[in-house]
Write a protein that holds these residues in place. Structure first.
Motif, mmCIF file in Angstrom:
data_model
loop_
_atom_site.group_PDB
_atom_site.id
_atom_site.type_symbol
_atom_site.label_atom_id
_atom_site.label_comp_id
_atom_site.label_asym_id
_atom_site.label_seq_id
_atom_site.Cartn_x
_atom_site.Cartn_y
_atom_site.Cartn_z
ATOM 1 N N VAL A 1 0.687 -0.990 -0.166
ATOM 2 C CA VAL A 1 -0.047 -0.089 0.119
ATOM 3 C C VAL A 1 0.604 1.562 -0.183
ATOM 4 C CG1 VAL A 1 -2.069 1.636 0.980
ATOM 5 C CG2 VAL A 1 -1.514 -1.447 1.419
ATOM 6 N N PRO B 1 -10.353 -4.542 -1.917
ATOM 7 C CA PRO B 1 -9.856 -3.197 -0.836
ATOM 8 C C PRO B 1 -10.867 -2.306 -0.376
ATOM 9 C CG PRO B 1 -8.202 -4.160 -2.474
ATOM 10 C CD PRO B 1 -9.071 -4.397 -2.395
ATOM 11 N N PHE C 1 -13.508 -4.032 2.027
ATOM 12 C CA PHE C 1 -12.903 -4.037 3.244
ATOM 13 C C PHE C 1 -13.137 -2.105 3.439
ATOM 14 C CE2 PHE C 1 -9.090 -3.781 5.996
ATOM 15 C CZ PHE C 1 -9.574 -4.943 6.160
ATOM 16 N N GLN C 2 -12.042 -1.196 2.748
ATOM 17 C CA GLN C 2 -12.480 0.305 3.487
ATOM 18 C C GLN C 2 -13.743 0.449 3.968
ATOM 19 O OE1 GLN C 2 -10.748 1.401 0.092
ATOM 20 N NE2 GLN C 2 -8.279 1.558 0.931
ATOM 21 N N ILE D 1 -4.364 -2.058 6.394
ATOM 22 C CA ILE D 1 -4.040 -2.967 5.047
ATOM 23 C C ILE D 1 -2.446 -2.653 4.635
ATOM 24 C CG2 ILE D 1 -4.244 -3.600 2.549
ATOM 25 C CD1 ILE D 1 -7.426 -3.005 3.149
ATOM 26 N N THR E 1 -1.192 -5.561 -1.085
ATOM 27 C CA THR E 1 -2.589 -7.004 -2.115
ATOM 28 C C THR E 1 -2.304 -7.252 -2.469
ATOM 29 O OG1 THR E 1 -2.578 -4.744 -3.869
ATOM 30 C CG2 THR E 1 -4.361 -4.315 -1.925
ATOM 31 N N CYS F 1 -7.463 -8.808 -4.473
ATOM 32 C CA CYS F 1 -7.434 -8.741 -3.415
ATOM 33 C C CYS F 1 -6.588 -7.807 -2.001
ATOM 34 C CB CYS F 1 -7.871 -10.216 -2.337
ATOM 35 S SG CYS F 1 -6.476 -11.096 -2.839
ATOM 36 N N VAL F 2 -7.130 -7.868 -1.233
ATOM 37 C CA VAL F 2 -6.141 -7.583 0.198
ATOM 38 C C VAL F 2 -5.675 -9.025 0.945
ATOM 39 C CG1 VAL F 2 -6.399 -6.771 3.016
ATOM 40 C CG2 VAL F 2 -8.163 -5.688 1.534
ATOM 41 N N VAL G 1 -2.848 -7.882 6.453
ATOM 42 C CA VAL G 1 -3.371 -6.331 7.453
ATOM 43 C C VAL G 1 -2.632 -7.518 8.449
ATOM 44 C CG1 VAL G 1 -5.785 -6.406 5.818
ATOM 45 C CG2 VAL G 1 -5.008 -8.166 8.085
#
Length: 391
Positions: free
Chosen positions: A237, A274, A277-278, A289, A292, A301-302, A305
């Motif tokens: 990220v 993502p 998730f967010q 995160i 990805t 996808c994530v 974490v």
């Protein structure tokens, strides 16, 4: 009166060898060819020649001796390992950090089934732990106690109190007793940390998915992905701080390669994007995160974490497979890929050493996974290479 004839000239002098030894008394000169006694002049010349010869030899011997002495003075003394104690004081080793536990034990939760689609054990109560998860922990210096998901709750509680951290493995079960036990242990992890007992949790693949469901309180939070048997990269990220994360001690070059080379193994059909998730406040408040990854259809996808307040890390990829699984041909086995496995293992066990839980050694020995025998199942050519089965 005629003059007497002049005396015969002395014999020519032969060149002296540089290191000729002196002649001893009574020896015959190698240059003497006549048996008649030498004249006074020849005797004098011979005496002078011998004296000069002896003088040269003494000087040369003296110079050689001085050269050897100088060479020996410059050369360092040869020291064998046995002599080291005589030349140096005993090595000073730093004392162990009393705040760390150098004998950590990890609890790994078993998963329903035999890990081989009932080819090994068809018992309804069978559960298993892939040996690769055990080796992941052991290669970083920890031991394992199996947490058998369907054993009586009081026994499960006792085992959790014997360990210094917990690992949730991959698998398929998302409901029933297994889901309940995962949620129970997760709450124990939170309570221990809230009480001041540092207690890490590592969740891999299915473990990541179950934590997402539990934390979000949404059974539909997961999405479908096409990432079965898929080697890929990790994309960090933007502006992420890797301090205090699993990636903190990764070598810089390896970190770079993670985002450019396929060094990690995805093997899942569900995950969370993502965006989703967010948009989930509970997940965003609990997890941050880190990375990805894309599936075979380039859907993102994530993949990694980290909990914001707890020592909990979750992967939607399999660090254990690079070094310890061979059933899938797409698993990365390069030196860099294996180093990823080792770095993850080092991180998790390093976290577990911060736990101050020190139960009795006898209770630990009675419950270690060494009390069980693994089963080799790699000949089938798919799935795991080795599993521990519990019935």
């Amino acid at each position: 009166m005629p003059r007497p004839p002049p005396p015969p000239p002395p014999p020519p002098l032969r060149p002296k060898p540089l290191f000729a030894p002196p002649l001893s008394s009574g020896s015959t000169s190698p240059t003497t060819t006549s048996s008649s006694p030498p004249s006074s002049s020849s005797a004098s010349a011979s005496s002078s020649s011998t004296a000069a010869h002896n003088s040269d030899y003494l000087w040369i011997s003296l110079l050689i001796g001085l050269s050897k002495a100088a060479a020996q003075a410059k050369a360092p003394p040869r020291v064998s390992p046995c002599d080291a104690e005589e030349l140096h004081e005993a090595p000073t080793c730093l004392p162990a950090d009393v705040k760390l536990n150098y004998r950590p034990v990890i609890g790994i939760l078993s998963h329903p089934g035999d890990g081989a689609s009932d080819r090994l054990n068809k018992a309804a109560n069978a559960s298993y732990i892939a040996a690769s998860y055990v080796k992941l922990v052991e290669c970083a210096g920890a031991r394992v106690i199996p947490l058998i998901y369907n054993e009586p709750k009081d026994i499960l509680y006792k085992k959790v109190n014997l360990v210094n951290g917990v690992l949730f493995t991959g698998g398929w079960a998302k409901n029933g007793l297994y889901f309940e036990v995962v949620e129970l242990i997760f709450k124990i992890v939170l309570r221990k940390n809230d009480a001041g007992d540092y207690f890490p949790l590592l969740a891999i693949c299915l473990g990541f998915e179950l934590l997402s469901i539990i934390i979000s309180k949404d059974n539909r939070v997961l999405e479908e992905f096409n990432a079965g048997s898929h080697a890929s990269t990790l994309q960090f990220v933007k502006n992420i701080d890797i301090k205090e994360t699993v990636f903190q001690r990764f070598p810089p070059l390896l970190l770079k390669k993670l985002s450019t080379e396929c060094l990690i193994m995805q093997h899942h059909h569900y995950g969370i994007s993502p965006e989703r998730f967010q948009n989930n406040k509970r997940l965003c408040n609990f997890f941050e995160i880190l990375t990805t990854s894309a599936d075979k259809d380039n859907k993102v996808c994530v993949s990694t974490v980290k909990a914001r307040r707890y020592p909990i890390t979750a992967f939607q990829w399999h660090p254990e497979k690079n070094a310890f699984e061979w059933g899938l041909p797409t698993i990365p086995h390069s030196e860099d890929a294996v180093q990823v496995t080792q770095q993850v293992a080092n991180f998790f066990v390093r976290e577990a050493r911060k736990s101050m839980n020190r139960p009795s050694a006898r209770k630990i020995l009675d419950n270690l996974i060494y009390n069980y025998i693994p089963t080799y199942c790699g000949k089938a050519g798919k799935g795991f290479d080795e599993v521990y089965i519990f019935t």
